[in-house]
Structures are given as structure tokens and as C-alpha cells.
Design an enzyme around this catalytic site. Sequence first.
Site, PDB file in Angstrom:
ATOM      1  N   ARG A  90       0.868  -1.178   0.030  1.00 58.15           N
ATOM      2  CA  ARG A  90      -0.145  -0.128  -0.064  1.00 58.15           C
ATOM      3  C   ARG A  90       0.962   1.190   0.132  1.00 58.15           C
ATOM      4  O   ARG A  90       1.708   1.414   0.944  1.00 58.15           O
ATOM      5  CB  ARG A  90      -0.809  -0.073   1.235  1.00 58.15           C
ATOM      6  CG  ARG A  90      -1.655  -1.141   1.304  1.00 58.15           C
ATOM      7  CD  ARG A  90      -3.015  -1.127   1.676  1.00 58.15           C
ATOM      8  NE  ARG A  90      -3.894  -2.253   1.678  1.00 58.15           N
ATOM      9  CZ  ARG A  90      -4.892  -2.649   1.999  1.00 58.15           C
ATOM     10  NH1 ARG A  90      -5.518  -1.642   2.550  1.00 58.15           N
ATOM     11  NH2 ARG A  90      -5.599  -3.559   1.947  1.00 58.15           N
ATOM     12  N   GLU A 109       0.742   4.143   1.147  1.00 56.38           N
ATOM     13  CA  GLU A 109       0.428   4.896   2.239  1.00 56.38           C
ATOM     14  C   GLU A 109       1.310   6.563   2.153  1.00 56.38           C
ATOM     15  O   GLU A 109       2.445   5.924   2.207  1.00 56.38           O
ATOM     16  CB  GLU A 109       0.234   4.565   3.572  1.00 56.38           C
ATOM     17  CG  GLU A 109      -0.259   3.254   3.804  1.00 56.38           C
ATOM     18  CD  GLU A 109      -1.839   3.400   4.106  1.00 56.38           C
ATOM     19  OE1 GLU A 109      -2.396   4.324   4.252  1.00 56.38           O
ATOM     20  OE2 GLU A 109      -2.582   2.248   4.254  1.00 56.38           O
ATOM     21  N   ARG A 165       1.056   3.064  12.758  1.00 51.94           N
ATOM     22  CA  ARG A 165       0.148   1.721  12.768  1.00 51.94           C
ATOM     23  C   ARG A 165       0.080   1.339  10.931  1.00 51.94           C
ATOM     24  O   ARG A 165      -0.826   0.585  10.618  1.00 51.94           O
ATOM     25  CB  ARG A 165      -1.070   1.954  13.267  1.00 51.94           C
ATOM     26  CG  ARG A 165      -1.854   3.095  12.694  1.00 51.94           C
ATOM     27  CD  ARG A 165      -3.195   3.082  13.682  1.00 51.94           C
ATOM     28  NE  ARG A 165      -3.794   4.652  13.016  1.00 51.94           N
ATOM     29  CZ  ARG A 165      -4.951   4.733  12.211  1.00 51.94           C
ATOM     30  NH1 ARG A 165      -5.168   3.598  11.642  1.00 51.94           N
ATOM     31  NH2 ARG A 165      -5.209   5.983  12.006  1.00 51.94           N
ATOM     32  N   HIS A 166       0.770   1.819  10.363  1.00 51.48           N
ATOM     33  CA  HIS A 166       0.732   1.754   8.666  1.00 51.48           C
ATOM     34  C   HIS A 166       2.175   1.375   8.404  1.00 51.48           C
ATOM     35  O   HIS A 166       3.273   2.040   8.605  1.00 51.48           O
ATOM     36  CB  HIS A 166       0.243   2.920   8.005  1.00 51.48           C
ATOM     37  CG  HIS A 166      -1.121   3.472   8.161  1.00 51.48           C
ATOM     38  ND1 HIS A 166      -1.445   4.227   9.052  1.00 51.48           N
ATOM     39  CD2 HIS A 166      -2.336   2.880   7.389  1.00 51.48           C
ATOM     40  CE1 HIS A 166      -2.881   4.301   8.998  1.00 51.48           C
ATOM     41  NE2 HIS A 166      -3.253   3.495   8.004  1.00 51.48           N
ATOM     42  N   GLU A 168      -7.869  -0.107  14.396  1.00 49.52           N
ATOM     43  CA  GLU A 168      -8.715  -1.484  13.488  1.00 49.52           C
ATOM     44  C   GLU A 168      -7.910  -2.371  13.227  1.00 49.52           C
ATOM     45  O   GLU A 168      -6.640  -2.385  12.911  1.00 49.52           O
ATOM     46  CB  GLU A 168      -9.159  -0.540  12.183  1.00 49.52           C
ATOM     47  CG  GLU A 168      -9.809  -1.712  11.221  1.00 49.52           C
ATOM     48  CD  GLU A 168      -9.663  -1.154   9.946  1.00 49.52           C
ATOM     49  OE1 GLU A 168     -10.140   0.244   9.723  1.00 49.52           O
ATOM     50  OE2 GLU A 168      -9.287  -1.843   8.925  1.00 49.52           O
ATOM     51  N   SER A 191     -11.060  -5.634   8.342  1.00 52.82           N
ATOM     52  CA  SER A 191     -12.194  -5.402   7.411  1.00 52.82           C
ATOM     53  C   SER A 191     -12.908  -6.680   6.803  1.00 52.82           C
ATOM     54  O   SER A 191     -12.096  -7.360   6.687  1.00 52.82           O
ATOM     55  CB  SER A 191     -11.962  -4.381   6.352  1.00 52.82           C
ATOM     56  OG  SER A 191     -11.530  -3.309   7.077  1.00 52.82           O
ATOM     57  N   ARG A 226      -0.591  -5.701  12.826  1.00 53.53           N
ATOM     58  CA  ARG A 226      -1.719  -4.864  13.855  1.00 53.53           C
ATOM     59  C   ARG A 226      -1.885  -5.942  14.964  1.00 53.53           C
ATOM     60  O   ARG A 226      -2.250  -5.404  16.071  1.00 53.53           O
ATOM     61  CB  ARG A 226      -2.726  -4.261  13.115  1.00 53.53           C
ATOM     62  CG  ARG A 226      -2.087  -3.218  12.349  1.00 53.53           C
ATOM     63  CD  ARG A 226      -3.622  -2.460  11.806  1.00 53.53           C
ATOM     64  NE  ARG A 226      -3.298  -1.439  11.117  1.00 53.53           N
ATOM     65  CZ  ARG A 226      -4.015  -0.585  10.516  1.00 53.53           C
ATOM     66  NH1 ARG A 226      -5.298  -0.665  10.742  1.00 53.53           N
ATOM     67  NH2 ARG A 226      -3.727   0.459   9.536  1.00 53.53           N
TER      68      ARG A 226
HETATM   69  P1  AMO Z   1      -8.317  -3.255   4.534  1.00 50.95           P
HETATM   70  O1  AMO Z   1      -7.931  -2.417   3.622  1.00 50.95           O
HETATM   71  O2  AMO Z   1      -9.296  -2.711   5.694  1.00 50.95           O
HETATM   72  O3  AMO Z   1      -9.294  -4.522   3.846  1.00 50.95           O
HETATM   73  O4  AMO Z   1      -7.339  -4.093   5.309  1.00 50.95           O
HETATM   74  C1  AMO Z   1      -7.497  -5.093   6.183  1.00 50.95           C
HETATM   75  C2  AMO Z   1      -6.623  -5.104   7.191  1.00 50.95           C
HETATM   76  O5  AMO Z   1      -5.175  -5.156   6.660  1.00 50.95           O
HETATM   77  C3  AMO Z   1      -4.637  -4.105   7.618  1.00 50.95           C
HETATM   78  N1  AMO Z   1      -3.666  -3.287   6.892  1.00 50.95           N
HETATM   79  C4  AMO Z   1      -2.571  -2.643   7.353  1.00 50.95           C
HETATM   80  N2  AMO Z   1      -1.614  -3.001   8.168  1.00 50.95           N
HETATM   81  C5  AMO Z   1      -0.698  -2.124   8.073  1.00 50.95           C
HETATM   82  N3  AMO Z   1      -0.354  -1.116   7.382  1.00 50.95           N
HETATM   83  C6  AMO Z   1      -1.349  -0.804   6.375  1.00 50.95           C
HETATM   84  N4  AMO Z   1      -0.860   0.061   5.304  1.00 50.95           N
HETATM   85  C7  AMO Z   1      -2.374  -1.808   6.171  1.00 50.95           C
HETATM   86  N5  AMO Z   1      -3.401  -1.655   5.324  1.00 50.95           N
HETATM   87  C8  AMO Z   1      -4.365  -2.524   5.877  1.00 50.95           C
HETATM   88  C9  AMO Z   1      -5.572  -3.747   8.832  1.00 50.95           C
HETATM   89  C10 AMO Z   1      -6.835  -3.762   8.088  1.00 50.95           C
HETATM   90  O6  AMO Z   1      -7.830  -3.752   8.960  1.00 50.95           O
HETATM   91  N6  AMO Z   1      -9.987  -6.611   1.143  1.00 50.95           N
HETATM   92  C11 AMO Z   1     -10.217  -5.942   2.354  1.00 50.95           C
HETATM   93  C12 AMO Z   1     -10.609  -7.188   3.479  1.00 50.95           C
HETATM   94  C13 AMO Z   1     -11.653  -7.958   3.190  1.00 50.95           C
HETATM   95  O7  AMO Z   1     -12.967  -7.425   3.276  1.00 50.95           O
HETATM   96  O8  AMO Z   1     -11.685  -9.432   3.260  1.00 50.95           O
HETATM   97  C14 AMO Z   1      -9.012  -5.111   3.013  1.00 50.95           C
HETATM   98  O9  AMO Z   1      -7.990  -5.162   2.218  1.00 50.95           O
HETATM   99  O10 AMO Z   1      -5.196  -4.403   9.932  1.00 50.95           O
HETATM  100  P1  ATP Z   2      -7.360   0.611   6.559  1.00 51.50           P
HETATM  101  O1  ATP Z   2      -6.815   1.698   5.547  1.00 51.50           O
HETATM  102  O2  ATP Z   2      -7.079  -0.791   6.389  1.00 51.50           O
HETATM  103  O3  ATP Z   2      -9.026   0.576   6.528  1.00 51.50           O
HETATM  104  P2  ATP Z   2      -7.002   2.364   8.783  1.00 51.50           P
HETATM  105  O4  ATP Z   2      -7.023   2.097  10.080  1.00 51.50           O
HETATM  106  O5  ATP Z   2      -5.970   3.051   7.990  1.00 51.50           O
HETATM  107  O6  ATP Z   2      -7.252   0.837   8.258  1.00 51.50           O
HETATM  108  P3  ATP Z   2      -8.926   4.007   7.681  1.00 51.50           P
HETATM  109  O7  ATP Z   2     -10.392   3.832   7.509  1.00 51.50           O
HETATM  110  O8  ATP Z   2      -8.102   4.066   6.457  1.00 51.50           O
HETATM  111  O9  ATP Z   2      -8.361   2.766   8.605  1.00 51.50           O
HETATM  112  O10 ATP Z   2      -8.556   5.235   8.397  1.00 51.50           O
HETATM  113  C1  ATP Z   2      -8.913   5.366   9.734  1.00 51.50           C
HETATM  114  C2  ATP Z   2      -8.389   6.809  10.516  1.00 51.50           C
HETATM  115  O11 ATP Z   2      -7.067   6.804  10.125  1.00 51.50           O
HETATM  116  C3  ATP Z   2      -8.749   7.894   9.483  1.00 51.50           C
HETATM  117  O12 ATP Z   2      -9.372   8.980  10.594  1.00 51.50           O
HETATM  118  C4  ATP Z   2      -7.819   8.270   8.915  1.00 51.50           C
HETATM  119  O13 ATP Z   2      -7.771   9.647   8.664  1.00 51.50           O
HETATM  120  C5  ATP Z   2      -6.492   7.908   9.572  1.00 51.50           C
HETATM  121  N1  ATP Z   2      -5.541   7.496   8.408  1.00 51.50           N
HETATM  122  C6  ATP Z   2      -5.847   6.799   7.500  1.00 51.50           C
HETATM  123  N2  ATP Z   2      -4.592   6.390   6.929  1.00 51.50           N
HETATM  124  C7  ATP Z   2      -3.632   7.423   7.443  1.00 51.50           C
HETATM  125  C8  ATP Z   2      -2.330   7.596   7.134  1.00 51.50           C
HETATM  126  N3  ATP Z   2      -1.693   7.020   6.191  1.00 51.50           N
HETATM  127  N4  ATP Z   2      -1.962   8.581   7.736  1.00 51.50           N
HETATM  128  C9  ATP Z   2      -2.488   9.180   8.694  1.00 51.50           C
HETATM  129  N5  ATP Z   2      -3.734   9.179   9.207  1.00 51.50           N
HETATM  130  C10 ATP Z   2      -4.325   8.042   8.434  1.00 51.50           C
END
Ligand code: AMO
Ligand code: ATP
Length: 421
Positions: free
Chosen positions: A198, A200, A206-207, A344, A347, A395
Site C-alpha cells: 500500500r 500510504e 500503525r501503517h 482497526e 475489515s 496490527r
Molecule cells: P483493509 O483495507 O481494511 O481491507 O485491510 C485489512 C486489514 O489489513 C491491515 N492493513 C494494514 N496494516 C498495516 N499497514 C497498512 N498500510 C495496512 N493496510 C491494511 C489492517 C486492516 O484492517 N480486502 C479487504 C478485506 C476484506 O474485506 O476481506 C481489505 O483489504 O489490519
Molecule cells: P484501513 O486503511 O485498512 O481501513 P485504517 O486504520 O487506516 O485501516 P482508515 O479507515 O483508512 O483505517 O482510517 C481510519 C483513520 O485513520 C482515519 O481517520 C484516517 O484519517 C486515519 N488515517 C488513515 N490512513 C492514514 C495515514 N496514512 N496517515 C495518517 N492517518 C491516516
Amino acid sequence: MSVTVAGWVHEIRDLGGIAFLILRDRTGKIQIKFEKDELPDELVERALSVHRESVLSVTGEVFEEDRAPTGVEVVPSEIEVIAAADPELPLDPSGKVGADLSTRLDNRTLDLRRDEPRAIFEIRSEVLRAARETFRDLGSTEITTPKIVATGTEGGTELFPITYFGEEAFMNQSPQLFKQLLAASGLERVFEIGPIFRAEEHNTPRHLNEATSIDFESAFIDADEAMDVAETFVRSVYEAVQENCQDELETLGLADSFTVPEAGFPRITYEEAIQRANAAGVVDEQLTWGDDLPTEAEKALGEEMDQHYFITNWPASVKPFYIKDEDDDPEVSTGFDLNHPRMELVSGGQREHRYEELVEGFEAQGLDPAAFEYYTKMFKYGMPPHAGWGMGAERLLVTMLDLDNIREAVIFPRDRSRLSP
Ligand code: AMO
Ligand code: ATP
């Protein structure tokens, strides 16, 4: 008794007439004693002139000695310097001199000679073992799917583009579409543990830009059943760690506090979640239907819930095209998240399995269904109802072990500013 031991020089204490060398490997440490009068000068000189973290092999007699850290010590008859270490180390593996995370990650090999980081990765290994066992007990088949793909699934801005023999391609963000195709195959119930990529933009605790996704998908189940599986999964992985990683938990100072989350994770709707967040007064503007939950709202909810909890029935508008809407209300989706109080974790949802509705969903999200034809066409040949979820392995570890930063849960993390090692 005569033994040969090999390992790293942890410490040398030279007290004049007598010197001690502590040799370390993953099973522990052992003291080597040098009574200088009683040993050949050449052997003493060779052993004591090495620098810390050199690799030695020591052959000698073992004696009981109450003053030795492990109750025994070795009096050497033979020493081989297998690999000498430089006098200056970029990181102190004995842990006496602390180092910031960036220095630790730059020198991960040395960092992982320390007990605490090693404990994290021993636990990670157990988590992945237990994950596979749990999925197999649930009757699912392990799959691996391509990481080089033609289309994204989780939002276009987060894709890493690559060139594939002159054609545009991407690093896969999620095995989403493949796992759905396999739920409709003869395999029916599948799981994958593999990398997701990703792009990001921001550095956060947490990313990651390369994470490990734990994915589950099954035919003939709905969102409620998929949530049941997620709960069972989390609990059984925690149980395995509690059962098999007591030493590592001890090392991390968690032996007393570690508990398996209680069964029956609460399930609150998205609507209730925004009401609670609004009542907590943590967001500047009141949240309304269709807003994503900002980080502060997630935090406040987490504190209130104080355990793992599901947020169900997200607005259809914030969930991707593959998530099915509720039959009686197209504004409300079957999509859910599983949250730990800190963040989180998961999903998931029930998937749209009807061809016409799926293609309409693409158009509503501004995606070209033609680009996804390899996926959509299979919805014309007997696509059962199906559901599943994805969980970030890092996570799961960060929350389980109360780590500050997600990078602590990856050996060689990829983030905005880190492409090596
Ligand atoms: P989503 O985008 O919410 O859903 O990703 C699922 C879970 O993957 C983890 N995750 C990450 N962990 C660390 N760094 C990241 N950049 C990052 N992005 C995601 C989180 C998140 O909750 N296809 C759907 C899943 C589904 O519906 O089966 C999906 O990818 O823990
Ligand atoms: P996912 O992307 O897998 O759904 P997530 O925890 O990033 O997990 P989001 O729904 O994307 O969930 O974001 C939740 C909150 O985190 C939002 O308020 C968003 O603004 C913040 N956020 C998401 N991505 C970033 C990022 N790369 N940097 C800072 N804040 C972020």
C-alpha cells in the site's frame, strides 16, 4: 564432562589473574573461565583479545560453579575464533546502551541478538503457526495468489505501479478478488497469509507500505458467520501464544498481564458508533451518516469498549464495490470492522455475488467493469453467496504485545522513508 560450545562473545571481564568470557546463543549464556596461570598464554591471549560479538567455538571441561550465572562454567582447552567482530558496533546487543528504533532497524541482525526483539519474532512465528492450524480446523485450504496484478481493489491512490514487460501493472493491495474467485471454486473455503502493498503517503505508528495480510473467505456464509470466524481466530491465536510462549511473554514483561480476550466480542452498528463518538465529544464537528470514523473517534470508542469489538453495517458509500448491501436497505452495507481498543484490526463483509448488482457497483464507484472482466465473468457461472475478511498480522501483534510502533512487528519494515535493509 567435555563439551564444545559455539556462540557470540557477549561480554569479557578481565580481572587480572582471572578472566571471564560470557558466550551467548539462542539457548542462553555460558561462562568460560580463564585462570591465567593454569592455561597456555597463547590460548588466553587469543581468547581475550577478541571483541564483543565475535563468534567463538570453545572446547573444554564443564564444572559446577555457584557463582556462575547459570550454575556451571567451562574451563577451555581449545578456542577457535570463527568470525571476528569489529571493535566498534553500530548497536550494543547486550542492551546496556540503548538505541532508537531507526538505528535498530538499520542494524536488525544485531538488534535481533537481543532478547526482547527476538521474543517478538518468536511470538510472531507462533501466531502464524497457530493461524494456519486454526484455519485448517475451520476446514479451509491455504492458497497463495499473485502479488503482481493488473487492477487495484482498495482505492486507486494507494497503489504501487510497476512495469510488467512494457505494460502497466501494480503490486497487489489485497488478495480480495482472488480469494472471492476461489470461494466460488471447488475449494469453497480458503485462507492466505501473504504480503500486501500500500502506497500510504504518511509515516504513522500503525501503517506499513508492505504488510502481512491474513485473509479468509468462504462460500455459503454471511457477515455474521464471518465475524464468528474472526472472533474464534483471534481467541485461538491468543490461546496458542499463552500456551506456547510463556518464556517470550516473560521477556517482554507480559507474563502476568497477558490474557485471552473473552468470547462474545460486542457488535455495535456504525450508527451507534458515530452516536457514541459524538456523545464523547472528541470530534470538532458532529459526525453524520456516511462519515468515516476519524482516529480520535476510534480512540474514544476503544476506551469506552475496552475490549475487541465489531462495528457492523457501515454505510454502503464508504465500503468498496465488492461489499454487499443489506437486502432491505441499499444505503446500509454488510461490511464490518473488528477493532482492538487501540486500532482497526480487520475489515470484512458479505460479498455482492449477483452479477448485475456487482457491475452496477463498479459504475457507482467510477471503476471500469471491463478492466475487471477476469473477475466479473465468473459471477455468471454459479457464484454462491460468500463472505470473508482481512486482518493485518502486524496490527494483531502490535495490539497483542502492546508495542508502540508497528515497525517493531516486522523484521525489515518498508515505510515512507525505508527501502533497505
Ligand atoms: P483493509 O483495507 O481494511 O481491507 O485491510 C485489512 C486489514 O489489513 C491491515 N492493513 C494494514 N496494516 C498495516 N499497514 C497498512 N498500510 C495496512 N493496510 C491494511 C489492517 C486492516 O484492517 N480486502 C479487504 C478485506 C476484506 O474485506 O476481506 C481489505 O483489504 O489490519
Ligand atoms: P484501513 O486503511 O485498512 O481501513 P485504517 O486504520 O487506516 O485501516 P482508515 O479507515 O483508512 O483505517 O482510517 C481510519 C483513520 O485513520 C482515519 O481517520 C484516517 O484519517 C486515519 N488515517 C488513515 N490512513 C492514514 C495515514 N496514512 N496517515 C495518517 N492517518 C491516516
